[in-house]
Design a protein around this motif. Structure first.
Motif, PDB file in Angstrom:
ATOM      1  N   GLN A  37      -6.631  -2.859  -2.425  1.00 29.27           N
ATOM      2  CA  GLN A  37      -5.339  -3.316  -1.894  1.00 29.27           C
ATOM      3  C   GLN A  37      -5.405  -3.586  -0.399  1.00 29.27           C
ATOM      4  OE1 GLN A  37      -2.738  -0.071  -3.245  1.00 29.27           O
ATOM      5  NE2 GLN A  37      -1.623  -1.564  -4.467  1.00 29.27           N
ATOM      6  N   LYS A  38      -6.095  -2.708   0.335  1.00 22.17           N
ATOM      7  CA  LYS A  38      -6.140  -2.835   1.799  1.00 22.17           C
ATOM      8  C   LYS A  38      -7.122  -3.908   2.259  1.00 22.17           C
ATOM      9  CE  LYS A  38      -5.018   2.033   2.689  1.00 22.17           C
ATOM     10  NZ  LYS A  38      -5.548   3.329   3.233  1.00 22.17           N
ATOM     11  N   VAL A  92       0.838  -1.195   0.000  1.00 22.17           N
ATOM     12  CA  VAL A  92       0.000   0.000   0.000  1.00 22.17           C
ATOM     13  C   VAL A  92       0.877   1.251   0.000  1.00 22.17           C
ATOM     14  CG1 VAL A  92      -1.775   1.266   1.254  1.00 22.17           C
ATOM     15  CG2 VAL A  92      -1.822  -1.242   1.227  1.00 22.17           C
ATOM     16  N   ARG A  93       0.744   2.055  -1.047  1.00 20.40           N
ATOM     17  CA  ARG A  93       1.650   3.181  -1.244  1.00 20.40           C
ATOM     18  C   ARG A  93       1.516   4.251  -0.162  1.00 20.40           C
ATOM     19  NH1 ARG A  93       6.489   4.818  -2.171  1.00 20.40           N
ATOM     20  NH2 ARG A  93       6.688   6.787  -3.291  1.00 20.40           N
ATOM     21  N   THR A  94       0.313   4.547   0.283  1.00 23.99           N
ATOM     22  CA  THR A  94       0.139   5.599   1.281  1.00 23.99           C
ATOM     23  C   THR A  94       0.687   5.193   2.647  1.00 23.99           C
ATOM     24  OG1 THR A  94      -2.133   4.825   1.668  1.00 23.99           O
ATOM     25  CG2 THR A  94      -1.830   6.699   0.170  1.00 23.99           C
ATOM     26  N   GLU A 114      -6.366   1.936  -3.731  1.00 25.42           N
ATOM     27  CA  GLU A 114      -6.007   1.239  -2.505  1.00 25.42           C
ATOM     28  C   GLU A 114      -7.186   0.626  -1.758  1.00 25.42           C
ATOM     29  OE1 GLU A 114      -1.871   3.633  -1.456  1.00 25.42           O
ATOM     30  OE2 GLU A 114      -3.599   3.830  -0.132  1.00 25.42           O
TER      31      GLU A 114
END
Length: 457
Positions: free
Chosen positions: A431-432, A19-21, A428
């Protein structure tokens, strides 16, 4: 003497994507590096962006722990334990559940590191590491300048994290920060903040404390000193800031472009159940939101669902409200009973927890509920939160919110950031949801069964 610092990941669905954030500069590690004496060799592995070298030659491994990373942190500690290397765990999770954490490492650190870390290093060098190092809450400590060189060339966002204080004076019963800090806010000396800001390579800054407005006078004086720095910054605050338009004007002048605000609920009875009485005094949110936008300050609104006053209708109504109000970004999350919080203790007492250590469960997934809501099933609450996120970050939702020119599109750079950030969070959602905790398919096995003597404060 060599110390190895580690930030665990939450978990992964695939080995080549995270996860990028969640890949921001870890200020905690830079602070520990800054506290470490210069004659001690240091290295750092951030599992969010790289693999850990478990065969590294080191004397002590320090692992920072959050509730969602606890399972993985304990797995990492076990790997080094097998190799005969001592480990120490710290962070808010350890502070809130020390009797759990102490079973998974040679040592734990309870509270903030500033008054403890030199003693830890000294004891480790002498081979007499204690089981516990406990911050004396009455002892004042000094903020130090973080050592960001430890980040090396890791692929973080081009955004620097800075503390202007710690803690939060509010008493929200679901908040682990309030529980760990006893709802006490400790402001950082302004000259120390300015010194750090002046030294930063990145001129875009995120002030990481949970409540920038924890001490209003401190916040106002700090904003005045930030004006000459000509930075762009975001932070986390409270809705009560909207009562003081002169302060919002000062915020904007200091370079503030956005604030994360915990709205939590649009229902007054839910806010009462949360112990979030400050928001009730604000009346209808519409006027407060418009006041922020008037000064070009965009809002990242967070909302929590699952209290006994709510149903699925409230989640849908809240998502519509956030879109209608032109919120820059939004978080629509179900209630999480974090260990050590008043909420967790109440659920535990009432027998409402499905697993009292859900954060260690091999079957728990990010987005799962660990309790049974009253007016909706756990599965329905999970799905309704997903639907709210998908609606808010739908293409139509993004376009509709973009029409809020004052708050979201008042400059070319903010407009670009608006579409980038919304696109990233849209991606995301999937993704999450369903992300496993840790790497192993079993609950972490304690390394130690008995508490040892020799604790130090």
């Amino acid at each position: 003497m060599k110390v190895t610092f580690i930030t665990p990941h939450v978990g992964r669905k695939s080995s080549n994507e995270y996860v990028r954030t969640w890949q921001m500069e870890p200020l905690t590690i830079a602070t520990l590096a800054g506290l470490t004496p210069p004659d001690v060799e240091i290295e750092y592995f951030d599992e969010r962006v790289e693999m850990i070298n478990f065969d590294t030659v080191t004397n002590l491994v320090a692992i920072t722990v959050e509730a969602y990373t606890a399972k993985r942190a304990y797995e990492i500690s076990a790997e080094f334990f097998k190799r005969g290397i001592k480990t120490i765990l710290g962070g808010y999770h350890v502070t809130l559940v020390p009797e759990e954490a102490i079973l998974y490492a040679n040592s734990i650190m309870i509270g903030y590191a500033e008054p403890l870390w030199h003693q830890v290093i000294s004891d480790a060098e002498k081979g007499i590491l204690k089981k516990r190092y406990i911050q004396n809450k009455k002892e004042l400590y000094e903020y130090i300048q973080p050592k960001r060189e430890i980040f090396g060339s890791k692929s973080y966002f081009s955004l620097s994290e800075v503390e202007t204080g710690r803690g939060c004076p509010l008493c929200c019963n679901f908040c682990s920060i309030a529980a760990a800090t006893h709802s006490i806010y400790f402001p950082r000396p302004i000259d120390s903040v300015i010194e750090e800001v002046s030294s930063l390579k990145h001129r875009k800054i995120f002030f990481v404390e949970d409540n920038f407005f924890g001490n209003p006078n401190h916040a106002k004086e700090l904003c005045k000193e930030l004006i000459p720095q000509k930075i762009k910054w975001t932070g986390q605050g409270t809705l009560t800031m909207a009562k003081d338009e002169k302060f919002l004007e000062l915020l904007a002048e200091s370079g503030c472009v956005g604030m994360l605000i915990g709205f939590e609920s649009i229902r007054a009875d839910t806010l009462l159940l949360m112990d979030k009485k400050a928001n009730i005094g604000m009346g209808e949110y519409k006027k407060s939101i418009e006041t922020f936008h008037k000064y070009g300050i965009s809002l990242y609104g967070t909302f929590v669902f699952g209290y006994d006053s709510e149903s699925a209708y409230d989640i849908r109504k809240t998502a519509d409200f956030a879109i209608e109000m032109g919120i820059f970004l939004g978080a629509f999350n179900h209630l999480v009973p974090f260990p050590g919080t008043p909420l967790y203790k109440q659920f535990q007492s009432d027998g409402r927890l499905n697993d009292e250590a859900w954060w260690l469960s091999p079957t728990f997934r990010f987005g799962d509920l660990s309790f049974d809501p009253l007016h909706i099933t756990a599965e329905e609450l999970h799905e309704e939160c997903l639907k709210a996120r998908k609606k808010f970050y739908s293409y139509s939702g993004i376009i509709k919110r973009a029409k809020n020119i004052k708050g979201n599109m008042n400059s070319i750079s903010k407009g670009a950031m608006y579409f980038f950030a919304n696109g990233l969070l849209r991606k995301e959602i999937g993704q999450k949801d369903g992300l496993p905790l840790g790497n192993e398919s079993f609950r972490p096995i304690p390394l130690f069964q008995d508490k040892e003597e020799g604790d130090v404060t």
